[in-house]
Structure formats: C-alpha cells, structure tokens
Scaffold this motif. Structure first.
Motif: not given
Length: 340
Positions: A206-214, A220-221
């Motif tokens: 989730r750490y990586g997915k959140f970073t990409y999303a931001i 949108a994130a």
C-alpha cells in the motif's frame, strides 16, 4: 451481392510494441558503455570495460549516492523534490562519527573511556536523518510549502548544523565495528539490500500504491481515501533516513567526517533518478530504473575520467545529462498524452 460486415480494428500510428522503460534504459547503458569502450581503444589504446578494478571503484562510488537516490525516487514519484539529502549526509556523518570515535588514542588521559556499541552511532545517525525528513514532510504536507522551498531551507539548515556541531572541525578514528560499514564491497551490498526492499515496497505494498497515486493526482488520491498528508510525511522520513544511511556508509568508508561531506549529492541522486526514467511530473518511475540510472551515471563519470577529461568538463556534463533526461521525460509524457 451481399457483403459481410467484418470488424477490422483500425491501424493506429505508433501502435508498435513498446519496450518497458527499464529495458530501454538498459539498452542506453549498453550503448554508452560500448561508446567508451571504442573511445578507449582509439584514444588510450586500452579497454574501458576490461579493467575490473576501475569498474569496481566506479560501483563503489555510485552505490553510496544510489542509496540516497532510492529515497529521492520515492519523493519524485510522489510529485515532490528533495534538495536537502546532501546536507543531511554532512550533518549525520558528523553526529554519527562523534559517537563512533574510537577511544584508543584518548585512554592515556581517560583510562576508563570505552567504545560505544556500534548500534549507538548508527541508530543516532538514522534518527537524525529521520527527524530531518519528518520536518521536510511536515512542512510540505501541513503548511503547503512547495517541496523545493522546504527542502532548500533544510539544505541550508542541515549544512549549518554540520558546521556548528564540531565548530567545523573534522572527526576521525572510528571504531573497527563502525568502519566495517564502509569496508570492501559493503556499500554495494547495503545499496542492493535497500534497493530490493523498496522495489518490493513500491510494487507490492500500500505504501507504494499510495505514493504513485499521490504523484499521479493528489486530489484524486485524497478523494479515494488516502491520507495524503501522512503519506507525504512517511515518504520524506524514508528519504531522510536513507540519506542518513548513506552518510554512515560514506563516513565509515573514509573513516572521517567533515561538515562539507555530501556536497552536491542531492543533484547526483536526482540525476540518477531522472536518468532511470522517473518522471519529474510525478506518478511514474521505478527503483529498478533508478538502479540502472545509477550505473549509467557511474559509467559516464568513470568514462570521462578514463579518457582524462578535466573535472570541470565532468561537472558540465552532469548538468547536460540532467537537462537531457528531463527533455526526454517531457517527450515521453507528450507521447503518452492522448490527442483530442
């Protein structure tokens, strides 16, 4: 005569198979290495790639900055920038070395003096780096200061702290256990461990997915339920901690610490990251690409040294490399953007 309706997908321009970004970067690496190999035989009468000792030194030199680049990659993917990593290296190197200093030479005056366990200087150094990263992240996330300004302020403050901490005096003579972190191929091993950990973290957690999303779209994130502010703080804490780890390695390797250590490391780390395909616009990039970019950066600098080009040419080329990488990233972004 009746005709059959046949659904035929229209041919699209540029629909040819595209290689992954990391593969393209790897091909660039092979091409640059081949160029230096040819130039080596023409101008020096010897092989560039055939000298194992030269390649070993190159990898050792760039692996320290590569540790920083792993953290910088995450910052840039999130849409930010970190100009403070080099100064954090200088500050942490001074603090860690002050606690890692061997007491052998001082025992004549203070017989009861003993060395601290190696975990003490390492832990203190990592905490100092994490605190610097936390301040960066908190300012960016909660006061909405642009990352450029926040980390620029930390760059100046951390360098000033490094000079104040020992009044500008260098610190040397670390314990053998502390020096171990910079011995032999340990810097490379540490880099590989760090890169592997964050490759997995960025791709599968989730750490990586959140970073990409931001980095792709912060608003949108936030709407999708991501706590953007907390995630930004985490990212900058990671970046600061990795800068601290690099400081420990570089201080242990040189067995000395000076306030000027880490000068311009932040720009080298950004160059490696951008060369590795991470977009300065955020949302795109990978740790694997940064690792390849690190090697490309090292090959170029080592190649110029091999061809006996003056140091100021190398500095000019570093700037040209960064600009070229940004231009290439802008071109890639335009190609990805669909036309109306």
């Amino acid at each position: 005569m009746a005709t059959k309706d046949v659904n035929v997908a229209p041919a699209r321009r540029g629909s040819s198979l595209r290689l992954p970004t990391e593969v393209n970067i790897l091909l660039v690496l092979f091409g640059i290495a081949l160029v230096f190999e040819i130039l080596g035989w023409i101008f020096q009468g010897q092989s560039f790639l055939g000298n194992v000792a030269r390649l070993k030194i190159m990898i050792l030199q760039v692996s320290v900055i590569g540790i920083i680049a792993v953290g910088v990659t995450q910052v840039i993917i999130s849409g930010g920038i970190d100009l403070s990593s080099g100064s954090i290296v200088g500050a942490v190197a001074m603090v860690s070395m002050s606690f890692a200093q061997s007491s052998d030479y001082a025992r004549a005056v203070y017989p009861a003096l003993t060395d601290m366990p190696v975990i003490v200087p390492v832990a203190i150094g990592l905490v100092v780096g994490a605190i610097a990263g936390f301040i960066n992240g908190w300012l960016i996330a909660y006061t909405k200061i642009p990352p450029f300004i926040a980390t620029l302020g930390m760059m100046v403050a951390a360098r000033g702290f490094a000079k104040w901490y020992t009044k500008g005096q260098p610190i040397s003579f670390p314990t053998k256990s502390f020096a171990f972190f910079g011995s032999g191929m340990m810097p490379v091993i540490i880099f590989l461990i760090v890169a592997a950990i964050f490759y997995v973290a960025m791709k599968y957690t989730r750490y990586g997915k959140f970073t990409y999303a931001i980095g792709a779209n912060q608003q949108a994130a936030r709407v999708s339920g991501i706590n953007v502010e907390k995630q930004l703080v985490r990212i900058y804490v990671v970046a600061g901690t990795l800068s601290a780890l690099a400081a420990i390695v570089v201080a242990a390797r040189g067995q000395t610490a000076q306030a000027g250590m880490g000068l311009m490391y932040e720009l080298d780390a950004i160059a490696m990251t951008v060369i590795g395909g991470t977009s300065l616009q955020g949302g795109r990039g990978s740790i694997l690409g940064t690792a390849i970019g690190m090697v490309i950066f090292g090959v170029i600098i080592s190649g110029f040294t091999f061809l006996r080009l003056d140091a100021y040419y190398q500095e000019m080329m570093k700037g040209a490399i960064i600009v070229a990488a940004v231009v290439a990233d802008t071109y890639r972004q335009k190609r990805r953007t669909p036309k109306n």
